[in-house]
Design a protein around this motif. Structure first.
Motif, short mmCIF file in Angstrom:
data_model
loop_
_atom_site.label_atom_id
_atom_site.label_comp_id
_atom_site.label_asym_id
_atom_site.label_seq_id
_atom_site.Cartn_x
_atom_site.Cartn_y
_atom_site.Cartn_z
N SER A 17 0.84 -1.20 0.00
CA SER A 17 0.00 0.00 0.00
C SER A 17 0.87 1.24 0.00
O SER A 17 2.05 1.19 0.36
N PHE A 18 0.27 2.34 -0.42
CA PHE A 18 0.95 3.62 -0.35
C PHE A 18 -0.10 4.73 -0.36
O PHE A 18 -1.26 4.51 -0.74
N VAL A 19 0.32 5.92 0.05
CA VAL A 19 -0.55 7.08 0.10
C VAL A 19 0.03 8.15 -0.81
O VAL A 19 1.23 8.43 -0.78
N SER A 20 -0.83 8.72 -1.65
CA SER A 20 -0.44 9.84 -2.50
C SER A 20 -1.52 10.90 -2.37
O SER A 20 -2.62 10.76 -2.90
N GLY A 21 -1.20 11.98 -1.65
CA GLY A 21 -2.21 13.00 -1.41
C GLY A 21 -3.36 12.43 -0.59
O GLY A 21 -3.15 11.90 0.50
N ASP A 22 -4.57 12.50 -1.14
CA ASP A 22 -5.73 11.96 -0.43
C ASP A 22 -6.15 10.59 -0.97
O ASP A 22 -7.26 10.14 -0.74
N LEU A 23 -5.24 9.92 -1.70
CA LEU A 23 -5.50 8.59 -2.22
C LEU A 23 -4.66 7.56 -1.47
O LEU A 23 -3.45 7.72 -1.34
N ARG A 24 -5.32 6.53 -0.98
CA ARG A 24 -4.60 5.40 -0.38
C ARG A 24 -4.92 4.16 -1.20
O ARG A 24 -6.07 3.74 -1.30
N VAL A 25 -3.88 3.57 -1.78
CA VAL A 25 -4.03 2.37 -2.60
C VAL A 25 -3.49 1.18 -1.84
O VAL A 25 -2.41 1.25 -1.25
N GLN A 26 -4.26 0.10 -1.84
CA GLN A 26 -3.81 -1.13 -1.19
C GLN A 26 -4.22 -2.31 -2.04
O GLN A 26 -5.33 -2.36 -2.55
N GLY A 27 -3.31 -3.24 -2.21
CA GLY A 27 -3.61 -4.44 -2.99
C GLY A 27 -2.67 -5.56 -2.63
O GLY A 27 -1.78 -5.40 -1.78
N ARG A 28 -2.86 -6.70 -3.28
CA ARG A 28 -2.06 -7.88 -2.97
C ARG A 28 -1.29 -8.31 -4.20
O ARG A 28 -1.87 -8.49 -5.28
N ILE A 29 0.02 -8.48 -4.03
CA ILE A 29 0.92 -8.86 -5.11
C ILE A 29 1.10 -10.37 -5.11
O ILE A 29 1.36 -10.97 -4.06
N ASP A 30 0.97 -10.99 -6.29
CA ASP A 30 1.14 -12.44 -6.35
C ASP A 30 2.53 -12.86 -5.89
O ASP A 30 2.68 -13.80 -5.11
N ARG A 31 3.55 -12.15 -6.39
CA ARG A 31 4.92 -12.54 -6.04
C ARG A 31 5.84 -11.34 -6.17
O ARG A 31 5.69 -10.53 -7.10
N LEU A 32 6.76 -11.22 -5.25
CA LEU A 32 7.75 -10.15 -5.29
C LEU A 32 9.13 -10.78 -5.21
O LEU A 32 9.48 -11.40 -4.21
N ASP A 33 9.91 -10.63 -6.30
CA ASP A 33 11.23 -11.25 -6.39
C ASP A 33 12.32 -10.23 -6.09
O ASP A 33 12.17 -9.03 -6.37
N ASP A 34 13.43 -10.73 -5.55
CA ASP A 34 14.66 -9.96 -5.42
C ASP A 34 15.68 -10.58 -6.36
O ASP A 34 16.15 -11.70 -6.13
N ARG A 35 16.00 -9.87 -7.42
CA ARG A 35 16.93 -10.41 -8.43
C ARG A 35 18.17 -9.51 -8.49
O ARG A 35 18.16 -8.45 -9.11
N GLY A 36 19.18 -9.95 -7.78
CA GLY A 36 20.42 -9.20 -7.76
C GLY A 36 20.27 -7.82 -7.17
O GLY A 36 20.94 -6.88 -7.62
N GLY A 37 19.41 -7.70 -6.16
CA GLY A 37 19.20 -6.41 -5.52
C GLY A 37 18.07 -5.59 -6.10
O GLY A 37 17.67 -4.58 -5.52
N GLU A 38 17.53 -6.01 -7.25
CA GLU A 38 16.40 -5.32 -7.87
C GLU A 38 15.10 -6.06 -7.54
O GLU A 38 15.01 -7.28 -7.71
N LEU A 39 14.11 -5.33 -7.07
CA LEU A 39 12.81 -5.93 -6.77
C LEU A 39 11.96 -5.95 -8.04
O LEU A 39 11.92 -4.99 -8.80
N VAL A 40 11.28 -7.07 -8.27
CA VAL A 40 10.46 -7.27 -9.46
C VAL A 40 9.07 -7.71 -9.03
O VAL A 40 8.92 -8.65 -8.24
N VAL A 41 8.04 -7.04 -9.55
CA VAL A 41 6.66 -7.37 -9.25
C VAL A 41 6.16 -8.38 -10.28
O VAL A 41 6.24 -8.13 -11.49
#
Length: 267
Positions: free
Chosen positions: A117-141
């Protein structure tokens, strides 16, 4: 006083963009109108997602065992008959096995069905990610897809949910997140896009624009309920698949209803 936060998932934002009436019936009307029973492609998609989630609980990585998890997670709802269900269960078991063999992960993901989740101004977005990888220090959604048609790189580039997930992970982990991938399990193909801070910002601003329209409609619904005129139906071919078409005369007139198993295509 500042505006209170308007919260929701990317799916909620897209629901308002696609059809305000469906958005109203799903998120605002109480009691909510009854939805039709799940279709076969929904049951299939849930089973595959659950199998790929549970794969990481196996004692050791094993694509064949991962495929068998589809059988354990299978949902026998929406299919034409038992034979069609059994045929598709075997097909998706083999597809998951082949996918895991073709794309063996380098390490355990940072997140599996991770809430972001994150907040931008008066918008709060929240969701669920299927998988989050760490590939050599880089995060991939990573997002799994089970539709009939494989995803394309353009699909990954234009996907607002994927961009919002990348923005959320960037803020949560305080690490740049640029790459998003759509993994089409039946075909084993991967569609990808490398975002820039500017392209992610454009998606966030688009989400804020949708949110402003939805907020105005929400306020009107609070005053007038289902009589509000800010929730017109958007009719077209997608009405054939709408889970709420029984409550929408315009949608029923726009397109005939598809069978529960129509999205499976030629089987």
């Amino acid at each position: 006083m500042p505006e209170p936060l308007w919260g929701g998932s990317p799916s909620k934002l897209l629901a308002f963009l696609d059809c305000p009436r469906r958005y109203r019936m799903t998120y605002l009307d109480r009691p909510a109108p009854e939805k039709r029973r799940p279709r076969a492609h929904t049951s299939l998609g849930i089973a595959v997602h659950n199998a790929l989630r549970d794969y990481w609980d196996l004692p050791a990585p094993d694509p064949v065992a991962g495929g068998r998890l589809v059988e354990k997670a299978w949902i026998d709802v929406g299919f034409r008959d038992g034979e069609q269900s059994r045929r598709w269960k075997a097909r998706m078991r083999d597809a998951v096995t082949a996918y895991l063999e073709a794309h063996p992960p380098q390490a355990r993901p940072v997140g599996i069905e991770r809430t972001a989740s994150f907040v931008s101004g008066d918008l709060r977005v929240q969701g669920r990610i299927d998988r989050l990888d760490d590939r050599g220090g880089e995060l991939v959604v990573v997002d799994y897809k089970t539709s009939r048609v494989p995803s394309t790189d353009d699909d990954a580039r234009t996907s607002m949910p994927m961009a919002l997930y990348a923005a959320a992970v960037w803020k949560m982990f305080r690490r740049p997140v640029r790459r998003v991938e759509l993994h089409h399990v039946p075909s084993g193909t991967v569609a990808a896009h490398e975002h820039t801070p500017e392209s992610l910002g454009r998606h966030v601003e688009r989400a804020r624009s949708i949110m402003r329209d939805a907020r105005r409609a929400d306020a009107d619904h609070a005053r007038h309920g289902a009589a509000s005129e800010l929730f017109p139906p958007v009719t077209g071919p997608l009405c054939s698949w709408c889970d709420l078409r029984a409550h929408c005369p315009e949608g029923r007139a726009a397109a005939p209803e598809k069978s529960d198993w129509a999205a499976l295509g030629d089987d």
